[in-house]
Motif scaffolding. Structure first.
Motif, PDB file in Angstrom:
ATOM      1  N   MET A 150      13.527  59.456 -24.459  1.00 35.32           N
ATOM      2  CA  MET A 150      13.244  58.288 -25.302  1.00 35.32           C
ATOM      3  C   MET A 150      13.798  57.017 -24.673  1.00 35.32           C
ATOM      4  N   LYS A 151      15.007  57.096 -24.141  1.00 33.67           N
ATOM      5  CA  LYS A 151      15.621  55.926 -23.506  1.00 33.67           C
ATOM      6  C   LYS A 151      14.839  55.514 -22.262  1.00 33.67           C
ATOM      7  N   SER A 152      14.417  56.478 -21.459  1.00 36.44           N
ATOM      8  CA  SER A 152      13.641  56.193 -20.258  1.00 36.44           C
ATOM      9  C   SER A 152      12.308  55.541 -20.606  1.00 36.44           C
ATOM     10  N   THR A 153      11.647  56.038 -21.642  1.00 31.95           N
ATOM     11  CA  THR A 153      10.375  55.455 -22.075  1.00 31.95           C
ATOM     12  C   THR A 153      10.565  54.040 -22.593  1.00 31.95           C
ATOM     13  N   ARG A 154      11.636  53.813 -23.298  1.00 39.56           N
ATOM     14  CA  ARG A 154      11.912  52.480 -23.834  1.00 39.56           C
ATOM     15  C   ARG A 154      12.212  51.485 -22.707  1.00 39.56           C
ATOM     16  N   GLU A 155      12.956  51.908 -21.694  1.00 45.88           N
ATOM     17  CA  GLU A 155      13.333  51.015 -20.601  1.00 45.88           C
ATOM     18  C   GLU A 155      12.212  50.809 -19.591  1.00 45.88           C
ATOM     19  N   ASN A 156      11.349  51.792 -19.410  1.00 42.04           N
ATOM     20  CA  ASN A 156      10.257  51.718 -18.428  1.00 42.04           C
ATOM     21  C   ASN A 156       8.925  52.047 -19.088  1.00 42.04           C
ATOM     22  N   PRO A 157       8.394  51.119 -19.882  1.00 40.67           N
ATOM     23  CA  PRO A 157       7.120  51.418 -20.527  1.00 40.67           C
ATOM     24  C   PRO A 157       5.995  51.478 -19.498  1.00 40.67           C
ATOM     25  N   GLY A 158       4.997  52.237 -19.780  1.00 39.50           N
ATOM     26  CA  GLY A 158       3.857  52.363 -18.875  1.00 39.50           C
ATOM     27  C   GLY A 158       3.000  51.113 -18.911  1.00 39.50           C
ATOM     28  N   PRO A 159       2.019  51.049 -18.011  1.00 40.58           N
ATOM     29  CA  PRO A 159       1.145  49.878 -17.986  1.00 40.58           C
ATOM     30  C   PRO A 159       0.287  49.821 -19.250  1.00 40.58           C
ATOM     31  N   SER A 160       0.101  48.609 -19.765  1.00 45.62           N
ATOM     32  CA  SER A 160      -0.712  48.460 -20.965  1.00 45.62           C
ATOM     33  C   SER A 160      -1.983  47.695 -20.617  1.00 45.62           C
ATOM     34  N   PRO A 161      -3.050  47.897 -21.359  1.00 47.82           N
ATOM     35  CA  PRO A 161      -4.290  47.155 -21.103  1.00 47.82           C
ATOM     36  C   PRO A 161      -4.107  45.645 -21.239  1.00 47.82           C
ATOM     37  N   LEU A 162      -3.250  45.216 -22.156  1.00 47.36           N
ATOM     38  CA  LEU A 162      -3.023  43.781 -22.321  1.00 47.36           C
ATOM     39  C   LEU A 162      -2.371  43.172 -21.095  1.00 47.36           C
ATOM     40  N   MET A 163      -1.534  43.926 -20.421  1.00 50.08           N
ATOM     41  CA  MET A 163      -0.899  43.433 -19.202  1.00 50.08           C
ATOM     42  C   MET A 163      -1.954  43.202 -18.124  1.00 50.08           C
ATOM     43  N   GLY A 164      -2.920  44.098 -18.026  1.00 52.69           N
ATOM     44  CA  GLY A 164      -4.006  43.932 -17.050  1.00 52.69           C
ATOM     45  C   GLY A 164      -4.852  42.711 -17.353  1.00 52.69           C
ATOM     46  N   ILE A 165      -5.141  42.485 -18.619  1.00 50.07           N
ATOM     47  CA  ILE A 165      -5.938  41.324 -19.020  1.00 50.07           C
ATOM     48  C   ILE A 165      -5.167  40.040 -18.724  1.00 50.07           C
ATOM     49  N   SER A 166      -3.879  40.034 -19.017  1.00 50.59           N
ATOM     50  CA  SER A 166      -3.093  38.826 -18.753  1.00 50.59           C
ATOM     51  C   SER A 166      -2.980  38.559 -17.256  1.00 50.59           C
ATOM     52  N   THR A 167      -2.873  39.600 -16.456  1.00 50.60           N
ATOM     53  CA  THR A 167      -2.819  39.427 -15.003  1.00 50.60           C
ATOM     54  C   THR A 167      -4.136  38.853 -14.495  1.00 50.60           C
ATOM     55  N   PHE A 168      -5.237  39.387 -14.989  1.00 51.18           N
ATOM     56  CA  PHE A 168      -6.558  38.885 -14.603  1.00 51.18           C
ATOM     57  C   PHE A 168      -6.689  37.408 -14.966  1.00 51.18           C
ATOM     58  N   GLY A 169      -6.225  37.034 -16.148  1.00 47.76           N
ATOM     59  CA  GLY A 169      -6.284  35.641 -16.584  1.00 47.76           C
ATOM     60  C   GLY A 169      -5.410  34.738 -15.739  1.00 47.76           C
ATOM     61  N   MET A 170      -4.219  35.182 -15.424  1.00 46.55           N
ATOM     62  CA  MET A 170      -3.303  34.369 -14.621  1.00 46.55           C
ATOM     63  C   MET A 170      -3.862  34.135 -13.228  1.00 46.55           C
TER      64      MET A 170
END
Length: 95
Positions: A19-39
């Protein structure tokens, strides 16, 4: 009436670490990809449009044998690609 035995301490510890590992290192999210594309899009579009506007003004104020507009559009694309590349390298290092 029989009660279930409690989970062993080791299982609870492993679960807490996951649980701690998942909280500290979340996986890639679709919103992150969209924001990267926009930037990346904005980092190329803004210098390109700025170069076009400056070039149109320079073509009126200081005419030359070459087109300021085309030259500064190309310069804006190159500058935007450089900015986008720098941003991608910076964001890629955060993994």
């Amino acid at each position: 009436m029989t009660q279930k035995p409690d989970k062993p301490t080791e299982d609870i510890g492993r679960h807490a670490k996951r649980m701690k590992s998942t909280r500290e290192n979340p996986g890639p999210s679709p919103l992150m990809g969209i924001s990267t594309f926009g930037m990346i899009g904005w980092s190329v579009a803004v210098p390109t449009v700025g170069g076009a506007l400056l070039g149109i003004w320079l073509d009126r104020v200081a005419p030359q044998s070459f087109s300021w507009t085309i030259s500064l559009i190309l310069g804006g694309v190159v500058l935007g690609a450089f900015i986008a590349g720098m941003w991608m390298n910076k964001e890629g290092g955060r993994k």
